[in-house]
Every structure is written in structure tokens, then in C-alpha cells.
Design an enzyme around this catalytic site. Structure first.
Site, mmCIF file in Angstrom:
data_model
loop_
_atom_site.group_PDB
_atom_site.id
_atom_site.type_symbol
_atom_site.label_atom_id
_atom_site.label_comp_id
_atom_site.label_asym_id
_atom_site.label_seq_id
_atom_site.Cartn_x
_atom_site.Cartn_y
_atom_site.Cartn_z
ATOM 1 N N SER A 408 43.054 37.166 44.015
ATOM 2 C CA SER A 408 41.943 37.515 44.390
ATOM 3 C C SER A 408 40.989 36.323 44.975
ATOM 4 O O SER A 408 40.167 36.365 45.466
ATOM 5 C CB SER A 408 40.929 38.333 43.352
ATOM 6 O OG SER A 408 41.877 38.941 42.284
ATOM 7 N N HIS A 429 45.827 41.110 49.058
ATOM 8 C CA HIS A 429 45.007 41.131 48.093
ATOM 9 C C HIS A 429 44.636 42.572 48.048
ATOM 10 O O HIS A 429 44.147 43.575 48.825
ATOM 11 C CB HIS A 429 43.703 40.400 48.049
ATOM 12 C CG HIS A 429 42.740 40.598 47.295
ATOM 13 N ND1 HIS A 429 41.449 40.396 47.433
ATOM 14 C CD2 HIS A 429 42.699 40.881 45.870
ATOM 15 C CE1 HIS A 429 40.806 40.690 46.311
ATOM 16 N NE2 HIS A 429 41.514 40.885 45.273
ATOM 17 N N ASN A 479 35.533 38.846 47.770
ATOM 18 C CA ASN A 479 34.924 38.060 46.388
ATOM 19 C C ASN A 479 33.998 36.871 46.711
ATOM 20 O O ASN A 479 33.259 36.608 46.039
ATOM 21 C CB ASN A 479 36.150 37.718 45.503
ATOM 22 C CG ASN A 479 36.704 39.008 44.856
ATOM 23 O OD1 ASN A 479 35.982 40.017 44.842
ATOM 24 N ND2 ASN A 479 38.024 38.913 44.412
#
Ligand code: 3H9
Length: 699
Positions: A408, A429, A479
Site C-alpha cells: 500500500s 494495489h 494513501n
């Protein structure tokens, strides 16, 4: 070249439409259809067949014309011409008849379809309603409840199901034209009437009194913030209560209201953004792709198992790699349980489940990976461990195998450099639960080969994922932005707000869940453990995580042990506020020397969303994302950002970038440079009065 061709074969007038790629109802197609049908009224044909070339029947209005000045003939005018034909018109459907395309078919006097075809009214997914009679004809033919279901969820149905609801008259196996032609002869011989859906009237007394109110209530929850679903209900109500032409007028009025809404602009933006995201700038369209006929997943945990299911669902055999037999048994049991849930919900048959399970096998030895085409590593986030695994894969896998990491946030180049073939290494991902979440971030390393990127993009489509290409940076697109959002949530909390205020602001904005409820769901220990692995610099200022750490150290891990930012009922999982949490917040604020103050909702909303937008702009500036729409696709499909806002960058465009930039400058004055340094790109666009979308198109 005309897009409509016409010729008479025996006594049948064949209207053949050829407007690639999906026969959308462009201005030219509408004009030629009206001309062709009008001319056909005078000729010797006895019946007309409308059939399409290429991969599909008409897939709807031409969405790229929306928002521009309308050009006659309108689609309703085209339908009036079809319906008024003095000889029957048969729609012959293959592929998909969608939206305006299905409405064209519904205005025809008869409809036949290949058994493989689908029909549907997906307008709601674009923040619209069927604006060419769909809301009036479907309830007349299929019944009110079916119409409510079909038009408010927007999902296409099979030809067979459509036939059972009288939306299709005949299902054809084999050759569509031959089938439609023999159906036409049958209709000529039986002197079939000009059957019109408009001639059916619905008896209002047959409709359950509470039906519309129940739907309104259900959709107010399920489609928060959207006007189209509520307008669809009003149109179907009009189909029951009013004569056809008045119902059509109501439909038109509400269609225009939807078309002019911000939510439809946002959802139409997402439609094109999703398709655009699959295109890689600088990558030749003809880039060859590698064959992927078998896959291995390293790590049979929840994530690895979920990823494996995607491939098995697409008929691709998967080897699940674990360190021992117990690991394999545990991994396969989780997968089996997930499939059983789908069977229970009626989404999968027992036979399909057995087939999918038969495609997944467990192995413990890397030697067994010698012939697989793709390996996806899905072990926990530890760079050294991942490098060790990749070095091992380098030895065991055949030349040309694609080696992917599901990380991630780790550096793909550092992982790739553990091998002698960094060109074959890529980030794939997936988002948890990987068998359900639509998003796939495809992360290119500095040496990833073009054909590895092209293959990954193609594969995403095969396993039914929405893919976005990201450059390599800490946290990639999703993220990296999330970090800023989470930090501002923590700062608003410690400076004076509460988890419930922040969560309700974000939920009212349309997020699926607020940031603290999400933290509790995911488990607060996950972030805690991740922070332990970071350097002081990476972890940032203590005030941005001290409350979260304190809760974990009090053994408040979130939903899994009944307490986190909230308290959870052990039986019902119902959430309630916990005064103890506010004590922790007060103590931590004191320890950090922060004087808490009242927060208004607007400040919370702006701080949480503008920090995302600013980071998104930096991501564009650095070339990590190819275009602003890609960031929107990531946020809507992976992070619960409301579809009707179109993603963070589209939301910024709708507010005006000058407003966003000015507020960020004001926050910089108030809270300092560290978190509120405006992106250069944002500043440039704000000062030149441009949008992210315009910039992305021009680039
Ligand atoms: C409507 O009909 C309103 C009416 O009720 C009332 C009017 C008054 N228009 O998806 P793909 C393009 S609203 C323009 O990759 P697939 C698409 O952008 C409409 N362009 O293919 C792409 O372009 P590019 C209701 C369209 O095989 C290319 O076609 N209808 C349209 O995976 C290929 O598309 C819908 O919402 C369009 N309508 O899937 C149906 N549709 O190659 C929308 C596609 O440059 N369409 N394009 O990127 C779909 O769901 C899928 O495209 C379909 C094919 C299932 C048909």
C-alpha cells in the site's frame, strides 16, 4: 459516410445503424433515423427492422453532447416518429440496449433480442433519469415495482428476464438478423397490430399505497445527496396517475432538472474519467501484452485470499502460497467462507462456487511457481520481507513472468531492485476486501516495462476492476492523500472538536463513513503498528497521532474489541459516544499545550477536503497521477468519496480553484506553512481561472 443505412429485403425494410464505438444517439444518428423512418413510410416495405452493426445495439444518448446546446431533433422527437410509423418497427437487439437506446427499442412496436443481450436504463448512474419515455413505458409494460427497481438501480437485465417482464417480445438464439427476419414474416402473416406501450394504462388501485413512500425513504438513505432517484420515483408515480403525454411532460421537466444538477455533472465526469484512466500516456496503443493464464499469490491471509478470488472468478487458476500446510488450510477456509456468503445471498450458485474453489490450490514451495505468468505478493508491510520474497521469486519464476507487489505504500523500486529483472516488477494495489472493492492502483516503478503496464491494465478489466496508474511515491495516489485527510481529522479533534462532530460533518458531505468510524472499523492497532515502523520524521508531529496512540495503549482497538473512538454494543455493534474518549482528548491536548476551542462544521469540512485537494494537486504537479480524473476515480472507488461530488478534484473544480486556494492561504497564515503550503499547480490554476479538468485535458 451515413450512420444509418436502409434497404428493402423482400418485404422488410432494414434500418441498419453503424455509429461506432457503441452506436450512441449522436445528433447525426438522430437526424438520419428520423429521415429514414419518415421515408420508409412511403415505400413498399411491410415492416421495418432496426438493427445495429458493431459490438452492441444503441448504448444510449451521446453523453458527450450533454451540457452543450441541444440540437434538434431531440430524442423524444425521434421516438415520436418511430411510434407513429404506419408499419410496425421491430428493434433487433444484441450486446446492450441501454438508456436512450433501450428507450428507442421501447418506442418500437416489437422487440426481439439475442439471448446473450442485455437491456437497461442506467441513467441514474449518471445522476439522470431516462428522459425519452423510459419512466413511462417500463411501468406500463413490466409493472410499477419492476420499473422502480430497474430504473432506480440502473443495472441491466438479461433478455430472458426482460421477456418475462414483457419488455422483450422474443428471444433469439443464433443469428440475430435471421431470427428478426423470420419474426417479421410471422408478424406480417398474422397482420400484427401496431402495438404501443403508450396504449396500456395502469390502474392506480392496483398499486400499493405505501410503495412510493417506501421507495423514497429507502433511496434517501441509499443514494444520499442525489436527486435523480427521487425524481425517478416521481416520474413513475406520474405514469400511474397521469395520461401518457402528461407523464412524458413531467419526465422531461425532471430530466432537465437532473441534467442541470451539480451531481449529474460530477457523475458524468466520473463516467469519462473511468474510461480515460485506462489510457496510459506515452504508451503505444499497440503495445503487446503478455499472456496471463495462471497466477500465484504469496500470502493466504484476508488480502491474499480476496485477491485470489478475483482471478478464480475470471476463470484463471491461482496458486495460493503459504509457509506451511496450516496456513494453506486457513487461507482456503477463509475463501470458502467468502464464497458461501455469496451463495447465501444468491449472487453465486453452488456449482459456480465449486468451480471457483477448484481453480484455487495451495502450495508451500516456490519451485511450484516455475510456470506461473503472474505472481502477486500480499504479505504484511515490511520492506525487508518483501525484498527477500522478490529475490526468491527471481530465482524460481520463468523469464517473462510479471512479479507484482500488493504493497500500500512501500517503494516499488526498492522491491524491484531485489531482483535481476526490475522491468518485470510492478505494484498491484488492491483494496480490502479485495474480492469486493472495485479499485486497483497500478504502480509503475522507474524501470517497469511498457508491456507489463499494458498487461496489468488489460488484466484489471478481465477481473472487473477499475484501474488507475500511479507513479511511485510513499502511499501512491490514494494513501498519500489519505494521510493528509487523517492528519487534519486528528488536528481538528485535538484542537477542539469531537469524533462525532467530525464524522457527522463528513457523512453529511456524503462520505460513506467519517474518519473515526473508519478507524474503528479497520482497527486502531493497524495504524499504531504502522507508526512504530516509521522514523520520527515520517511519523510527524506528536499532536497528529497522540490521541490514537493513547486509545490503543488503553486497549481500545476499535470495533473488534468493542471500544475505540466510540463504544460498540457487543451484540448489535450499535455505536455510541463515550465520554472517556473526550477525557483522553482533553488530556492529550493539555500535554501538547493546545488550548481547545469551539469548531464550526464548515472549518472541519474545508480543512479535511482542502488538504486532500492540495495534496492531489501536488501529485499532479509531480506527475504521480496522469490527470485529475484519475485521482477522483481512486477516491470514489477506494475511499468512499461521494460519487455525486465527482471525487476531490472535481469537487475543487466545482467550488472554483480560487476559493480553494484563498482558503488554503488563510489556513497557512492561521496554522503555519508545515501543512498548508499551497501546491504551485493549484496556485497557477487559481490565478489563471482554470480548472483541474481543463489542465488535465490540455496537458
Ligand atoms: C441517456 O441515454 C439519456 C436518455 O435517457 C435521455 C436523453 C434525452 N455516449 O465503456 P467502454 C464511449 S444517458 C458517448 O470502454 P465497453 C466511451 O466513452 C446514457 N460515449 O466500452 C468509450 O470511449 P473511448 C445512458 C460513450 O465495451 C467507448 O465508448 N447509457 C457512450 O466496456 C467505449 O466504451 C449509458 O449510460 C455514450 N452513451 O462498454 C451507457 N457509451 O474509447 C454507457 C460509451 O474514447 N456506456 N461511450 O474511451 C456503457 O455502459 C458502456 O460503454 C457499454 C460498453 C456497456 C455500452
Amino acid at each position: 459516410m451515413p450512420v444509418v443505412n436502409y434497404q428493402i429485403e423482400n418485404n422488410v425494410g432494414v434500418i441498419s445503424i453503424n455509429n461506432p464505438p457503441v452506436n450512441a444517439l449522436s445528433h447525426t444518428l438522430r437526424t438520419e433515423l428520423v429521415e429514414t423512418i419518415t421515408n420508409a413510410q412511403q415505400d413498399e416495405s411491410k415492416i421495418l427492422i432496426m438493427i445495429c452493426q458493431g459490438r452492441t445495439f444503441i448504448a444510449g444518448a451521446d453523453i458527450s453532447e450533454f451540457g452543450k446546446p441541444p440540437q434538434p431533433p431531440s430524442l423524444p422527437d425521434v421516438l415520436t416518429t418511430i411510434e407513429a410509423s404506419n408499419k410496425p418497427v421491430i428493434a433487433a437487439i444484441h450486446g446492450q440496449a441501454l438508456g436512450g437506446g433501450f428507450e428507442v427499442a421501447l418506442a418500437c412496436h416489437y422487440r426481439c433480442a439475442l439471448s446473450s443481450a442485455k437491456v437497461g436504463l442506467p441513467e441514474v448512474k449518471l445522476g439522470l433519469l431516462p428522459g425519452a419515455g423510459g419512466t413511462q413505458r417500463v411501468p406500463r409494460l413490466a409493472g410499477v415495482e419492476m420499473a422502480l427497481d430497474m430504473i432506480t438501480n440502473g443495472n441491466p437485465i438479461s433478455a430472458e428476464k426482460a421477456q418475462s417482464y414483457k419488455l422483450i417480445d422474443k428471444v433469439i438464439e443464433g443469428d440475430l438478423f435471421a431470427g428478426a427476419n423470420s419474426y417479421a414474416q410471422e408478424l406480417i402473416e398474422t397482420k400484427a397490430e401496431l402495438k404501443k406501450a403508450r396504449d396500456i394504462s395502469i390502474d392506480p388501485t392496483t398499486v400499493n399505497n405505501d410503495l412510493f413512500a417506501n421507495y423514497r425513504e429507502k433511496l434517501a438513505k441509499r443514494a444520499r445527496g442525489q436527486i435523480a432517484p427521487q425524481n425517478i420515483i416521481s416520474c413513475i408515480e406520474a405514469a400511474v396517475m397521469l395520461p401518457m403525454d402528461e407523464g412524458l411532460a413531467k419526465e422531461r421537466e425532471l430530466f432537465i432538472e437532473c441534467m442541470q444538477s451539480n451531481s449529474s455533472t460530477a457523475m458524468r465526469h466520473l463516467f469519462f474519467a473511468q474510461r480515460e484512466a485506462t489510457k496510459v500516456k506515452g504508451l503505444n496503443k499497440d503495445t503487446p501484452v503478455r499472456d496471463v493464464k495462471s497466477v500465484a499469490i504469496i500470502g493466504g491471509g484476508t488480502m491474499g485470499g480476496g485477491i485470489a478470488m478475483n482471478f478464480a472468478n475470471a476463470g484463471i487458476p491461482v496458486k495460493l502460497v503459504e509457509i506451511n500446510n496450516e496456513g494453506i488450510t486457513r487461507g482456503l477456509a477463509i475463501i470458502e467462507k467468502n464464497y458461501s456468503v455469496s451463495v447465501k445471498k444468491g449472487k453465486l450458485s453452488e456449482k459456480q462456487k465449486t468451480h471457483c474453489m477448484s481453480l484455487i490450490s495451495g502450495v508451500i514451495d516456490y519451485q511450484e511457481l516455475a510456470d506461473v505468468d503472474l505472481v502477486i505478493e500480499a504479505v504484511f508491510e515490511n520492506l525487508a520481507l518483501k525484498q527477500e520474497i522478490f529475490a526468491e521469486l527471481d530465482k524460481s519464476c520463468k523469464a517473462g513472468a510479471i512479479l507484482a507487489s500488493n504493497t500500500s505504500y512501500q517503494d516499488i523500486d526498492k522491491i524491484a531492485n531485489a531482483t535481476q529483472r526490475p522491468q518485470d516488477v510492478i505494484g498491484l494495489h488492491f483494496f480490502s476486501p479485495a474480492n469486493i472493492m472495485k479499485l486497483l492502483e497500478i504502480v509503475r516503478g522507474s524501470k517497469t516495462a511498457d508491456d507489463v503496464i499494458a498487461t496489468s491494465m488489460k488484466l484489471a478489466k478481465i477481473i472487473n476492476k477499475v484501474s488507475v496508474l500511479s507513479g511511485n511515491c510513499y502511499g501512491f495516489i490514494g494513501n498519500r492523500i489519505l494521510r493528509q485527510y487523517a492528519r487534519e481529522a486528528q488536528l481538528c479533534l485535538i484542537e477542539g472538536s469531537s469524533p462525532q462532530q467530525i464524522d457527522s460533518v463528513m457523512q453529511n458531505f456524503g462520505m460513506a463513513m467519517g474518519p473515526f468510524a473508519v478507524g474503528d472499523l479497520a482497527g486502531l492497532d493497524i495504524g499504531y503498528k504502522a507508526r512504530q515502523g516509521l522514523s520520527d520524521e515520517q511519523r510527524g508531529e506528536e499532536k497528529t497521532y497522540c490521541i490514537a496512540d493513547a486509545l490503543v495503549e488503553m486497549d481500545r482497538l476499535g470495533q473488534k474489541n468493542g471500544a475505540g473512538y466510540y463504544q460498540y454494543d457487543p451484540q448489535t455493534r450499535a455505536r455510541s459516544n463515550d465520554p472517556l474518549v473526550m477525557d483522553v482528548v482533553e488530556q492529550q491536548a493539555k500535554a501538547q499545550g493546545i488550548k481547545r476551542r469551539q469548531f464550526d462544521d464548515d472549518e472541519i469540512l474545508n480543512r479535511l477536503t482542502f488538504t486532500m485537494i492540495n495534496e492531489g494537486a501536488k501529485i499532479l504537479e509531480e506527475g504521480i497521477a496522469q490527470r485529475s480524473g484519475d485521482i477522483d476515480i481512486v477516491y470514489v472507488n477506494g475511499y468512499g468519496f461521494p460519487v455525486f461530488r465527482g471525487g476531490p478534484m472535481q469537487y475543487a473544480d466545482s467550488l472554483g480553484l480560487k476559493n480553494v486556494y484563498d482558503t488554503i492561504c488563510q489556513y497557512r497564515e492561521q496554522y503555519g506553512e508545515q501543512y498548508w503550503q499551497a501546491s504551485v499547480l493549484l496556485k497557477d490554476l487559481a490565478l489563471s481561472n482554470k480548472t483541474f479538468s481543463e489542465w488535465s485535458k490540455d496537458k
